[in-house]
Design a protein around this motif. Sequence first.
Motif, PDB file in Angstrom:
ATOM      1  N   PHE A   1       0.829  -1.205   0.000  1.00 22.88           N
ATOM      2  CA  PHE A   1       0.000   0.000   0.000  1.00 22.88           C
ATOM      3  C   PHE A   1       0.865   1.256   0.000  1.00 22.88           C
ATOM      4  O   PHE A   1       0.571   2.229  -0.691  1.00 22.88           O
ATOM      5  CB  PHE A   1      -0.963   0.002   1.199  1.00 22.88           C
ATOM      6  CG  PHE A   1      -2.194  -0.826   0.971  1.00 22.88           C
ATOM      7  CD1 PHE A   1      -3.263  -0.326   0.241  1.00 22.88           C
ATOM      8  CD2 PHE A   1      -2.293  -2.121   1.458  1.00 22.88           C
ATOM      9  CE1 PHE A   1      -4.399  -1.088   0.002  1.00 22.88           C
ATOM     10  CE2 PHE A   1      -3.423  -2.891   1.232  1.00 22.88           C
ATOM     11  CZ  PHE A   1      -4.480  -2.380   0.502  1.00 22.88           C
TER      12      PHE A   1
ATOM     13  N   LYS B   1       2.278   2.025  -3.322  1.00 23.74           N
ATOM     14  CA  LYS B   1       1.245   2.542  -4.236  1.00 23.74           C
ATOM     15  C   LYS B   1       0.824   3.963  -3.859  1.00 23.74           C
ATOM     16  O   LYS B   1      -0.028   4.560  -4.507  1.00 23.74           O
ATOM     17  CB  LYS B   1       0.009   1.631  -4.202  1.00 23.74           C
ATOM     18  CG  LYS B   1       0.260   0.206  -4.681  1.00 23.74           C
ATOM     19  CD  LYS B   1       0.165   0.114  -6.187  1.00 23.74           C
ATOM     20  CE  LYS B   1       0.264  -1.338  -6.657  1.00 23.74           C
ATOM     21  NZ  LYS B   1       0.213  -1.422  -8.136  1.00 23.74           N
TER      22      LYS B   1
ATOM     23  N   ALA C   1      -0.726   4.862  -1.006  1.00 20.18           N
ATOM     24  CA  ALA C   1      -1.908   4.936  -0.142  1.00 20.18           C
ATOM     25  C   ALA C   1      -1.469   5.199   1.298  1.00 20.18           C
ATOM     26  O   ALA C   1      -0.424   4.709   1.734  1.00 20.18           O
ATOM     27  CB  ALA C   1      -2.704   3.642  -0.233  1.00 20.18           C
TER      28      ALA C   1
ATOM     29  N   ASP D   1      -7.903   7.455   0.125  1.00 24.11           N
ATOM     30  CA  ASP D   1      -7.168   6.670  -0.875  1.00 24.11           C
ATOM     31  C   ASP D   1      -7.930   5.416  -1.275  1.00 24.11           C
ATOM     32  O   ASP D   1      -7.407   4.579  -2.011  1.00 24.11           O
ATOM     33  CB  ASP D   1      -5.781   6.296  -0.334  1.00 24.11           C
ATOM     34  CG  ASP D   1      -4.935   7.532  -0.118  1.00 24.11           C
ATOM     35  OD1 ASP D   1      -5.042   8.475  -0.932  1.00 24.11           O
ATOM     36  OD2 ASP D   1      -4.188   7.567   0.876  1.00 24.11           O
ATOM     37  N   MET D   2      -9.152   5.273  -0.757  1.00 20.58           N
ATOM     38  CA  MET D   2      -9.938   4.061  -1.010  1.00 20.58           C
ATOM     39  C   MET D   2     -11.356   4.394  -1.456  1.00 20.58           C
ATOM     40  O   MET D   2     -12.303   3.700  -1.091  1.00 20.58           O
ATOM     41  CB  MET D   2      -9.996   3.199   0.261  1.00 20.58           C
ATOM     42  CG  MET D   2      -8.753   2.382   0.520  1.00 20.58           C
ATOM     43  SD  MET D   2      -8.360   1.251  -0.846  1.00 20.58           S
ATOM     44  CE  MET D   2      -9.907   0.339  -0.944  1.00 20.58           C
ATOM     45  N   GLY D   3     -11.472   5.481  -2.226  1.00 16.99           N
ATOM     46  CA  GLY D   3     -12.794   5.855  -2.742  1.00 16.99           C
ATOM     47  C   GLY D   3     -13.800   6.144  -1.653  1.00 16.99           C
ATOM     48  O   GLY D   3     -14.991   5.852  -1.803  1.00 16.99           O
ATOM     49  N   GLY D   4     -13.328   6.705  -0.538  1.00 16.83           N
ATOM     50  CA  GLY D   4     -14.228   7.090   0.537  1.00 16.83           C
ATOM     51  C   GLY D   4     -14.565   5.981   1.513  1.00 16.83           C
ATOM     52  O   GLY D   4     -15.357   6.185   2.431  1.00 16.83           O
ATOM     53  N   VAL D   5     -13.963   4.815   1.318  1.00 17.27           N
ATOM     54  CA  VAL D   5     -14.269   3.657   2.173  1.00 17.27           C
ATOM     55  C   VAL D   5     -13.112   3.421   3.152  1.00 17.27           C
ATOM     56  O   VAL D   5     -11.997   3.082   2.724  1.00 17.27           O
ATOM     57  CB  VAL D   5     -14.500   2.385   1.321  1.00 17.27           C
ATOM     58  CG1 VAL D   5     -14.776   1.187   2.214  1.00 17.27           C
ATOM     59  CG2 VAL D   5     -15.644   2.596   0.337  1.00 17.27           C
ATOM     60  N   LEU D   6     -13.368   3.602   4.443  1.00 20.26           N
ATOM     61  CA  LEU D   6     -12.354   3.266   5.446  1.00 20.26           C
ATOM     62  C   LEU D   6     -12.120   1.758   5.371  1.00 20.26           C
ATOM     63  O   LEU D   6     -13.058   0.967   5.518  1.00 20.26           O
ATOM     64  CB  LEU D   6     -12.832   3.676   6.838  1.00 20.26           C
ATOM     65  CG  LEU D   6     -11.889   3.318   8.004  1.00 20.26           C
ATOM     66  CD1 LEU D   6     -10.522   3.979   7.849  1.00 20.26           C
ATOM     67  CD2 LEU D   6     -12.517   3.711   9.343  1.00 20.26           C
ATOM     68  N   THR D   7     -10.871   1.370   5.106  1.00 17.70           N
ATOM     69  CA  THR D   7     -10.581  -0.024   4.787  1.00 17.70           C
ATOM     70  C   THR D   7      -9.575  -0.611   5.757  1.00 17.70           C
ATOM     71  O   THR D   7      -8.477  -0.076   5.919  1.00 17.70           O
ATOM     72  CB  THR D   7     -10.057  -0.125   3.332  1.00 17.70           C
ATOM     73  OG1 THR D   7     -11.061   0.408   2.452  1.00 17.70           O
ATOM     74  CG2 THR D   7      -9.778  -1.571   2.947  1.00 17.70           C
TER      75      THR D   7
ATOM     76  N   LEU E   1      -8.872   1.614  -9.175  1.00 16.18           N
ATOM     77  CA  LEU E   1      -8.449   1.541  -7.769  1.00 16.18           C
ATOM     78  C   LEU E   1      -8.508   0.098  -7.260  1.00 16.18           C
ATOM     79  O   LEU E   1      -7.546  -0.402  -6.660  1.00 16.18           O
ATOM     80  CB  LEU E   1      -9.355   2.437  -6.928  1.00 16.18           C
ATOM     81  CG  LEU E   1      -9.086   2.458  -5.425  1.00 16.18           C
ATOM     82  CD1 LEU E   1      -7.911   3.354  -5.111  1.00 16.18           C
ATOM     83  CD2 LEU E   1     -10.311   2.939  -4.656  1.00 16.18           C
TER      84      LEU E   1
ATOM     85  N   ALA F   1     -16.237  11.869  -2.675  1.00 14.19           N
ATOM     86  CA  ALA F   1     -15.280  10.847  -3.118  1.00 14.19           C
ATOM     87  C   ALA F   1     -15.943   9.474  -3.226  1.00 14.19           C
ATOM     88  O   ALA F   1     -15.313   8.508  -3.644  1.00 14.19           O
ATOM     89  CB  ALA F   1     -14.106  10.768  -2.148  1.00 14.19           C
ATOM     90  N   GLY F   2     -17.217   9.385  -2.839  1.00 12.27           N
ATOM     91  CA  GLY F   2     -17.893   8.085  -2.775  1.00 12.27           C
ATOM     92  C   GLY F   2     -17.795   7.512  -1.381  1.00 12.27           C
ATOM     93  O   GLY F   2     -17.282   8.154  -0.456  1.00 12.27           O
ATOM     94  N   GLY F   3     -18.305   6.283  -1.219  1.00 12.08           N
ATOM     95  CA  GLY F   3     -18.244   5.633   0.083  1.00 12.08           C
ATOM     96  C   GLY F   3     -19.236   4.498   0.184  1.00 12.08           C
ATOM     97  O   GLY F   3     -19.913   4.148  -0.792  1.00 12.08           O
TER      98      GLY F   3
END
Lengths: 140, 140
Positions: free
Chosen positions: A96, A99, A101, A123-129, B22, B76-78
């Motif tokens: 990561f 890359k 992120a 860095d994840m399209g708004g998704v906490l990953t 992504l 950013a989405g989510g």
Amino acid sequence: MKLGRLNHIGVATPSIEDSLALYCDLMGAELAHTPFDLPAQGVKVCFVDTPNTQIELIEPLGEDSPIHGFLAKNPAGGQHHVCYEVPDIHEAKAWFEEKGARVLGEPRIGAHGTLIFFVHPRDMGGVLTEIMESPRDDLH
Amino acid sequence: MKLGRLNHIGVATPSIEDSLALYCDLMGAELAHTPFDLPAQGVKVCFVDTPNTQIELIEPLGEDSPIHGFLAKNPAGGQHHVCYEVPDIHEAKAWFEEKGARVLGEPRIGAHGTLIFFVHPRDMGGVLTEIMESPRDDLH
């Protein structure tokens, strides 16, 4: 890196007790786990099993819990994060970072007893990953 | 009712194209599906496979898309929704209504070609929840 299995979806709640009642009574989940405290993450946790993955209910633990901010914006609770498994947490962290992120902190022990880290939602399209090393005694 | 498998997590995005890049480049997903329009839902859709479930990327389609409001709050989405399978959509609808949960509209054809409905997030601990009749040709 290869996209791993979805270990769980993280759902924040003001009350694990109330959420367990909801998942059991309304969604038909079977109560198979008991809540436990994860002080290092500032959360109380309880897993709910689905046939192919888990729901991780998280409730704030302590004044500094990172969940307080989320619940201030979403008082009823809601989708907080998603968690994917990787075979090696340190290799994943290096991947990561290479890359570009943003990895949030060093790997630390997560709710399943293996090392985890989070990747910034920006860095994840708004998704906490959450990235989690697969449990060795994984029964799935 | 018994809690069914998590068919997918729904992730809203301003650009499926960017999100696919992504998920493939950063998360190591393999591109196995192509985007398609679902005009009845006002979304463009593309599925991303994980070993045990799917990610449903959804992009607004048309001026009236229900995703515009979500993206206005989350540019950013989510995480948008989660989707669980049931064996019979009409039995599931009756179940949720008997329990007093707000079912949003009549069952309609969803992205996997089977009947779906949504349950109001206020009755699901803040989680917008899609209930979907299992695909009969389900390869999972």
